[in-house]
Design an enzyme around this catalytic site. Structure first.
Site, short mmCIF file in Angstrom:
data_model
loop_
_atom_site.label_atom_id
_atom_site.label_comp_id
_atom_site.label_asym_id
_atom_site.label_seq_id
_atom_site.Cartn_x
_atom_site.Cartn_y
_atom_site.Cartn_z
N ASN A 11 0.87 -1.18 0.00
CA ASN A 11 0.00 0.00 0.00
C ASN A 11 0.91 1.22 0.00
O ASN A 11 1.52 1.53 1.02
CB ASN A 11 -0.88 -0.05 1.26
CG ASN A 11 -1.66 1.23 1.49
OD1 ASN A 11 -1.73 2.08 0.61
ND2 ASN A 11 -2.23 1.36 2.69
N LYS A 13 0.10 4.24 -0.21
CA LYS A 13 -0.51 5.42 0.39
C LYS A 13 -0.28 6.63 -0.54
O LYS A 13 -0.28 6.46 -1.75
CB LYS A 13 0.03 5.65 1.81
CG LYS A 13 -0.09 4.37 2.64
CD LYS A 13 0.20 4.54 4.10
CE LYS A 13 0.05 3.19 4.78
NZ LYS A 13 0.24 3.27 6.25
N HIS A 93 -9.23 1.22 5.22
CA HIS A 93 -7.93 1.38 5.88
C HIS A 93 -8.11 2.33 7.06
O HIS A 93 -8.89 3.28 6.99
CB HIS A 93 -6.90 1.93 4.89
CG HIS A 93 -5.51 1.90 5.45
ND1 HIS A 93 -5.06 2.86 6.33
CD2 HIS A 93 -4.50 1.03 5.30
CE1 HIS A 93 -3.82 2.58 6.69
NE2 HIS A 93 -3.46 1.46 6.08
N GLU A 95 -6.46 4.71 8.09
CA GLU A 95 -6.24 6.13 7.77
C GLU A 95 -7.48 6.74 7.13
O GLU A 95 -7.78 7.92 7.32
CB GLU A 95 -5.00 6.28 6.88
CG GLU A 95 -3.73 6.04 7.71
CD GLU A 95 -2.56 5.48 6.94
OE1 GLU A 95 -2.54 5.52 5.69
OE2 GLU A 95 -1.63 4.95 7.60
N GLU A 163 -4.90 -4.93 10.82
CA GLU A 163 -3.83 -3.95 11.01
C GLU A 163 -4.07 -3.19 12.31
O GLU A 163 -4.88 -2.24 12.33
CB GLU A 163 -3.84 -2.94 9.85
CG GLU A 163 -3.61 -3.58 8.49
CD GLU A 163 -3.08 -2.56 7.50
OE1 GLU A 163 -1.97 -2.78 7.00
OE2 GLU A 163 -3.74 -1.55 7.24
N GLY A 169 3.15 2.07 10.69
CA GLY A 169 4.16 3.12 10.52
C GLY A 169 4.93 3.46 11.78
O GLY A 169 5.60 4.48 11.84
N SER A 208 3.86 -2.29 10.22
CA SER A 208 5.31 -2.37 10.40
C SER A 208 5.92 -3.71 9.97
O SER A 208 6.89 -4.18 10.57
CB SER A 208 5.69 -2.04 11.85
OG SER A 208 5.35 -0.70 12.15
P1 PGA Z 1 3.27 0.15 7.49
O1 PGA Z 1 1.75 0.40 6.97
O2 PGA Z 1 3.73 -1.13 6.87
O3 PGA Z 1 4.02 1.35 6.99
O4 PGA Z 1 3.20 0.05 8.96
C1 PGA Z 1 0.86 -0.66 6.85
C2 PGA Z 1 -0.46 -0.19 6.29
O5 PGA Z 1 -0.93 0.88 6.70
O6 PGA Z 1 -1.06 -0.86 5.44
#
Ligand code: PGA
Length: 246
Positions: A11, A13, A93, A95, A163, A169, A208
């Site tokens: 992803n 983003k 997601h 976010e 997640e 992140g 992560s």
């Molecule tokens: P990350 O993000 O691997 O940077 O922690 C995962 C995600 O939001 O899908």
């Protein structure tokens, strides 16, 4: 019991410009050289879907509108994503749930729109740090899974990505025991929902994931791949995760 083929998805983003075509070409070269035992997907920003398509790596999207077309300035429909060759769309997601106030009902409507186009919805779920501290992880994940899967969904067009919001992140990851516990609950919800076919729904872990922790996380029961943010931006890093399934 048979296990589903893992899906390792990147992803990106809101990252990437047309120069990122290089990364897809590099990734395709790495994947072609190695013998990879998982499905691979990259979900770039919508602006890059056309540029990255047709380069050997499956391309998906990060979100869509719940309607097929209409007066929704700035939005993109699942039909449009299908038209560009996408087979998968991420919905819900954290976010999007946080930045755009998406509820389980919104996510369910988006997943329905995706599935009605013949595409697969990657439905994201996961608890916040506060919810985890309060011991609400399993309740939150259960209500998100139950509340976000559309009525007409099938085991074939549904992927769940677990997640934990606090792991995204941040470099923090849950223990393998915690991952196993949550994924087991999700599996049993999928069996309730889809019967035996629920065994074949892929449940990704995300938050992560990187090359150094992927083999440990991917070996947990009921973990059928990963949804990867930061470590999917560079082909070598992402391939380091994909290699877990060689
Ligand atoms: P990350 O993000 O691997 O940077 O922690 C995962 C995600 O939001 O899908």
């Amino acid at each position: 019991m048979a296990a589903p083929k893992a899906l390792v998805a990147g992803n990106w983003k809101m990252n990437g410009l047309t120069a990122s075509v290089d990364q897809i070409e590099k990734l395709n070269a790495l994947v072609t050289e190695g013998s990879v035992g998982c499905d691979i997907l990259i979900c770039p920003p919508a602006t890059l879907i056309s540029a990255l398509s047709g380069k050997g790596i499956d391309i998906g999207a990060q979100d869509c509108h719940m309607n097929v077309s209409g007066a929704h300035t700035g939005d993109i429909s699942a039909a449009m994503l299908k038209d560009l060759g996408c087979h998968y769309v991420i919905v819900g997601h954290s976010e999007r749930r946080a930045d755009h106030g998406e509820t389980n009902d919104t996510v369910k409507a988006k997943a329905k729109a995706v599935q009605e186009q013949g595409l697969t919805a990657i439905i994201c779920v996961g608890e916040t740090d506060e919810e985890r501290e309060k011991g609400e992880t399993l309740d939150v994940v259960t209500s998100q899974v139950v509340g976000s899967i559309p009525e007409n969904a099938s085991a074939d067009n549904t992927v769940i990505a677990y997640e934990p919001v606090w792991a995204i992140g941040t470099g923090k990851v849950p223990t393998t025991n915690d991952v196993a516990e949550v994924h087991a609950v999700i599996r049993s919800l999928l069996l309730d929902r889809f019967g035996d076919a629920g065994e074949m729904v892929r449940i990704q872990y995300g938050g992560s994931v990187k090359a150094s922790n992927a083999s440990e996380l991917m070996s947990v029961a009921n973990v059928n791949g990963a949804l990867v943010g930061g470590a999917s931006l560079k082909a070598e890093d992402f391939y380091g995760i994909i290699k877990t399934y060689q």
